[in-house]
Design a protein around this motif. Structure first.
Motif: not given
Length: 57
Positions: A22-26, A37-38, A45-47, A51-53
């Motif tokens: 409904e909101t298209h959010e994760v 998160v949209p 965000l996953s990337e 990268e931080a890891r």
């Protein structure tokens, strides 16, 4: 709403991820914190986490 994963980390912190049609959010839950998160930004965000890891290692 579609559950994507539900797991526990090495430090025994619960983690879950779901997608809300409904909101298209994760939704991302880490312990008691929930981040919404949209879906358009989820890949970025996953990337960023990957990268931080890499930089930590």
């Amino acid at each position: 709403m579609k559950d994507l994963i539900e797991t526990v980390t090495t430090s025994e912190t619960p983690v879950s991820v779901w997608f809300d049609d409904e909101t298209h959010e994760v939704g991302i839950q880490y312990g008691y914190v929930v981040l919404s998160v949209p879906v358009e930004d989820f890949h970025d965000l996953s990337e960023a986490f990957t990268e931080a890891r890499t930089k930590i290692e």
